[in-house]
Design an enzyme around this catalytic site. Structure first.
Site, PDB file in Angstrom:
ATOM      1  N   ASP A  92      -4.918  -5.396  -0.869  1.00 35.24           N
ATOM      2  CA  ASP A  92      -4.842  -4.094  -0.201  1.00 35.24           C
ATOM      3  C   ASP A  92      -3.981  -3.114  -1.002  1.00 35.24           C
ATOM      4  O   ASP A  92      -3.249  -3.499  -1.921  1.00 35.24           O
ATOM      5  CB  ASP A  92      -4.272  -4.274   1.207  1.00 35.24           C
ATOM      6  CG  ASP A  92      -4.916  -3.354   2.230  1.00 35.24           C
ATOM      7  OD1 ASP A  92      -5.429  -2.294   1.826  1.00 35.24           O
ATOM      8  OD2 ASP A  92      -4.914  -3.681   3.429  1.00 35.24           O
TER       9      ASP A  92
ATOM     10  N   ASP B 195     -11.840   0.914   7.000  1.00 42.72           N
ATOM     11  CA  ASP B 195     -11.085   0.256   8.066  1.00 42.72           C
ATOM     12  C   ASP B 195     -11.749   0.446   9.423  1.00 42.72           C
ATOM     13  O   ASP B 195     -11.340  -0.197  10.397  1.00 42.72           O
ATOM     14  CB  ASP B 195      -9.658   0.810   8.119  1.00 42.72           C
ATOM     15  CG  ASP B 195      -8.731   0.134   7.135  1.00 42.72           C
ATOM     16  OD1 ASP B 195      -9.080  -0.946   6.608  1.00 42.72           O
ATOM     17  OD2 ASP B 195      -7.647   0.681   6.872  1.00 42.72           O
TER      18      ASP B 195
END
Length: 694
Positions: free
Chosen positions: A441, A498
Site C-alpha cells: 500500500d 478502495d
C-alpha cells in the site's frame, strides 16, 4: 536531402524523416502503407504551406521540438547548465540504427555538448510501440523537462479523452475538444495518482468503442507525469509525455524518460484497449506462476479493520473458504502497536498482544482451509508515532513541519539505508512464514515530487522479487493511486479502488479496461451496506461485478444470509469454471444506445466463446431495452447464446423472450448488426450472457 525510416506490422506504419540533417520527425503514423510507398514524396506533400503572418518556413515538429529553431509550441527539452544558464539545444542527426522492429535515433548538439537518443520498439503481436528518450552530456546538467519522443496528433479528430479521478472514484473519463493552445495535465503528487492517470486516447471523427480510428498513449512511470496535447498556431498538433517537471532534483550527466506506450487502432477504442491489455499481461507483468489459475481472493480489512482477534479471524477464514476463497490476506493491524492509523508504520514486527505465538497459528489454520496466505505492508511510509521514527527522524522525506497524510509521512526511498532496513524487515517475515502474497500500500501523496523516490521504491521491490520470486505483489495506493505499466513491471495485481460499491466499480472497471486486463484487476464483493458510499446493493449484482475481473471478497462473511451465501457461492463457482479462458480474454466495450447500460464482451483469444456482462447502472429513459450489438464475431459463424442468470428476471419482465426459455442460435452477422434484446431489468442489476461458436 531527406532520409526516411519506417516500422511496420500488420496493423500500422510509423514513418520518420529527417530533412537537411535535422532531428527526425514522425511524418506518418496510421494504417499500413504499401512497402513501395515513396516516403520522401510523402514528406514533401505533408509540408504545410506558408502564408501571411507566418515564418518563411514551418519549423519541424521533431521528436524533440527545439525552441532554438523557432518552434512555436512547447519544446521537448528544457535544461540548464551547471551554473544555471538556460541551454537552447540545436540537434543534428548523427546516425540511425534500425532492426526489423526497432529504431534508435541519435542526434547531437556539438556546441552544447549534448547527445539525444530516441528509441522505438514495435511489438508485432500486440501492436504497441514502446518509445523512450535519453539525454547525455559531458558535465552535470539541471533538467527541467524531457519528453519521451514527441508524436503528432491527428488533425481529423475533434476531441481527446483523458482520465481524472479521486479516492473511491478512479478512472473518470474526460472528453476535451481540440482547440488552439494546450491541454496540459501534470501530476505532482509523487505517485501515479487517482487524479491524473497517465493515459490519453484520441478518437478520430465518428470513432466509437467498436469502429473508427483511434490513437492511445500510456506513460509507464509511477512517480508523477506531465501530459501536453497542443494545437499549434499553424494547426499541427503534438503529444508529449514525460516525468513531471523538475522531478530530477540533482544535476546529472544522463537523464532518461520512462517508456511511452503508443497504439494505433482502426477498429475503435477496443483496438487500443486490446493492445494495451495484451501487452501488459503478456509482455510487462512477470507472473510468479504462469500455470496457476488466479485464486479467489479474500481480504479481511472491511471485516475487522484493526481489531485483530485470532478466533474471529479463524471463523472468518472458515466461512471465506466455504464460499470458495483460495487466498486469505491479513490486512493492516498485525504489527507494532497498530490499533488505529496513528502509529507503528515502519516498525513491521508482529504485535505480540494480538499474536502471542506469532502469525504461525493463523497461517496454519488458513492453510488447513486450502487457502494460501497473504499480508499487508505499507513499506514507503512511517508514522511519527513509531519506534523507527523516534530512532531515525532523518529517514522521513520532507520538512519536519510538513502536513501529514493519514497521520503519516513518507520514508526517503532514495536513501540506501532506508531500503536496506525495509528489505531486512520484510524479508524476515517472508523467510519466517509461508507467505505468497503482499498487498503493498501507499496511502499518502509525497510532500514533494522526486524521481529518486520512485526509483528507490522500484529498487526495493526488485530486490524482494529477485529473492522471493514466488511472492505475488499487489499495488495499492489508497486504492487506485498507483496503477501504471511501471509498477506493473514489478507487481501482478492492482487494487483498482478502495470503493467496494459495485455500482461505482462497474463504471471504473469499464473505463480501466481501456488499459488493464482482467487478470491484474482486483475486484471484490463488498459488504451489503458499502462502507465508502452507504449504498445497499443486492448480493447478485455485487457478485457479478466482482466476477468481471480477478474475483475476491472483502466483507464480513458472518453478515451473509443463507440465500446470500448460496448466490455468492454459485457465482464464485461459475468464475472458477471460466477463469482459465477469461484470464486471457479480450475485454471489449460495447456501444450501447441506452446510456444507463454499461456493457462489455469478454471474448477468448481464439474467438470460440465469450461472456457478455450488461450492467444496468441507472433507471433507463426507455420503457423497453433496445437491442445491444456485439462485436468482433465471425460474420458467417453461428453462435449459441444463453442467459446465465435468466432466473433473476423480475415479475415486471413479463414478455415471452426466447432468451428466458433457453439458448438461442444466431449468426455473428445478426449479433453484430441487429444485436440481441435483453429482458427488462431494475437499475443496479446485471445480465450475464454466455456465447459459444458452434
Amino acid at each position: 536531402m531527406t532520409e526516411c525510416w519506417r516500422l511496420d506490422d500488420a496493423r500500422q506504419t510509423l514513418a520518420l524523416a529527417s530533412t537537411g540533417g535535422l532531428c527526425p520527425q514522425v511524418i506518418y503514423w496510421g494504417a499500413p502503407l504499401p512497402m513501395n510507398e515513396d516516403l520522401t514524396a510523402l514528406t514533401q506533400v505533408s509540408t504545410l504551406d506558408v502564408t501571411g503572418g507566418m515564418l518563411d518556413q514551418n519549423p519541424d515538429l521533431s521528436l524533440c521540438p527545439e525552441a532554438s529553431r523557432s518552434f512555436p509550441g512547447q519544446p521537448g527539452l528544457i535544461v540548464r547548465d551547471q551554473d544555471g544558464t538556460p541551454l537552447l539545444p540545436k540537434f543534428h542527426l548523427d546516425h540511425v540504427n534500425q532492426t526489423d522492429l526497432g529504431l534508435t535515433v541519435t542526434c547531437k548538439d556539438e556546441a552544447n555538448r549534448l547527445t539525444y537518443v530516441a528509441a522505438f520498439e514495435l511489438d508485432p503481436e500486440t501492436h504497441v510501440i514502446a518509445m523512450t528518450a535519453a539525454l547525455t552530456a559531458d558535465r552535470p546538467l539541471h533538467l527541467h523537462w524531457l519528453a519521451a519522443p514527441v508524436l503528432p496528433a491527428p488533425q481529423h479528430a475533434e476531441d481527446m479523452i483523458d482520465f481524472a479521478g479521486r479516492w473511491c472514484g478512479e478512472f473518470q473519463m474526460n472528453r476535451t475538444a481540440w482547440s488552439p493552445g494546450i491541454r496540459y495535465r501534470e501530476n505532482r503528487t509523487g505517485r501515479t495518482g487517482h487524479e491524473h492517470f497517465p493515459g490519453l486516447i484520441i478518437p478520430c471523427l465518428r470513432a466509437t468503442n467498436t469502429t473508427g480510428e483511434a490513437f492511445a498513449f500510456h506513460y509507464g512511470w509511477s512517480g508523477g507525469h506531465r501530459m501536453i496535447a497542443e494545437e499549434l498556431p499553424d494547426g499541427r498538433r503534438q503529444i508529449q509525455f514525460g516525468h513531471a517537471a523538475r522531478m530530477e532534483t540533482a544535476p546529472a550527466t544522463e537523464f532518461r524518460t520512462a517508456p511511452l506506450y503508443a497504439v494505433y487502432s482502426s477498429d475503435g477504442l477496443n483496438g487500443c484497449a486490446v493492445s494495451f491489455q495484451r501487452h501488459l499481461r503478456d509482455r510487462i507483468v512477470t507472473w510468479t506462476d504462469r500455470g496457476r489459475p488466479r485464486p479467489v481472493h479474500y481480504n479481511c480489512w472491511e471485516a475487522v479493520y484493526f481489531a485483530h482477534d485470532l478466533p474471529v479471524l479463524k471463523d472468518i477464514a472458515t466461512r471465506a473458504a466455504a464460499l470458495g476463497a483460495e487466498r486469505f490476506v491479513l490486512d493492516d493491524g498485525w504489527f507494532g502497536q497498530r490499533d488505529d492509523d496513528t502509529s507503528s508504520l515502519s516498525d513491521w514486527e508482529v504485535d505480540p498482544r494480538k499474536y502471542p505465538d506469532g502469525l504461525g497459528p493463523l497461517i496454519d489454520y488458513v492453510h488447513a482451509q486450502d487457502m494460501s496466505f497473504g499480508i499487508w505492508f505499507e513499506p514507503e511510509m512511517i508514522n511519527p508515532n513509531s519506534n523507527i521514527h523516534r530512532a531515525h527522524p532523518d529517514w522521513a522525506l520532507g520538512a519536519e513541519d510538513q502536513i501529514l497524510g493519514r497521520q503519516q509521512k513518507a520514508l526517503n526511498m532514495a536513501l540506501p539505508e532506508v531500503r536496506a532496513f525495509l528489505y531486512d524487515r520484510i524479508s524476515a517475515l517472508l523467510s519466517a512464514y509461508p507467505i505468497d502474497y503482499i498487498k503493498w500500500d501507499h496511502n499518502r501523496v509525497l510532500p514533494l515530487p522526486d524521481a529518486d523516490q520512485t526509483r528507490g521504491s522500484y529498487a526495493l521491490i526488485d530486490r524482494l522479487r529477485a529473492d522471493f520470486p514466488h511472492v505475488e505483489i499487489e499495488s495499492c495506493a489508497s486504492g487506485g493511486g498507483r496503477i501504471d505499466f511501471g509498477i506493473l513491471r514489478r507487481t501482478q495485481r492492482v487494487w483498482l479502488s478502495d470503493s467496494n460499491d459495485a455500482l461505482e466499480r462497474l463504471k471504473m472497471q469499464h473505463n480501466a479496461s481501456l488499459f488493464l486486463p482482467a487478470a491484474v484487476t482486483g475486484s471484490h464483493v463488498g459488504p451489503r451496506s458499502c462502507h465508502t458510499s452507504g449504498r445497499v446493493l443486492d448480493i447478485e449484482f455485487r457478485g457479478w461485478v466482482a466476477a468481471q475481473r480477478h474475483m475476491g471478497f472483502e466483507m464480513d462473511p458472518r453478515e451473509l444470509t443463507a440465500h446470500e451465501a448460496d448466490v455468492l457461492g454459485e457465482i464464485t463457482t461459475w468464475w472458477k469454471q471460466n477463469r482459465d479462458w477469461m484470464e486471457t480474454a479480450d475485454i471489449l466495450r460495447l456501444d450501447a444506445s441506452d446510456p444507463s447500460l454499461i456493457a462489455e464482451q469478454q471474448q477468448s483469444r481464439d474467438g470460440s466463446r465469450f461472456v457478455l456482462f450488461a450492467g444496468r447502472a441507472d433507471t433507463s429513459s426507455q420503457i423497453a431495452p433496445r437491442p445491444l450489438r456485439l462485436t468482433r464475431l465471425e460474420h458467417d459463424a453461428r453462435y449459441e447464446i444463453s442467459l446465465r442468470n435468466r432466473a433473476s428476471a423480475t415479475q415486471l419482465s413479463r414478455g415471452k423472450l426466447a432468451l428466458k426459455d433457453g439458448p438461442v442460435t444466431l449468426t455473428g452477422a445478426a449479433l453484430m448488426h441487429n444485436g440481441i434484446t435483453l429482458p427488462w431489468s431494475f437499475p443496479q442489476s446485471m445480465w450475464v450472457l454466455e456465447g459459444r461458436k458452434l
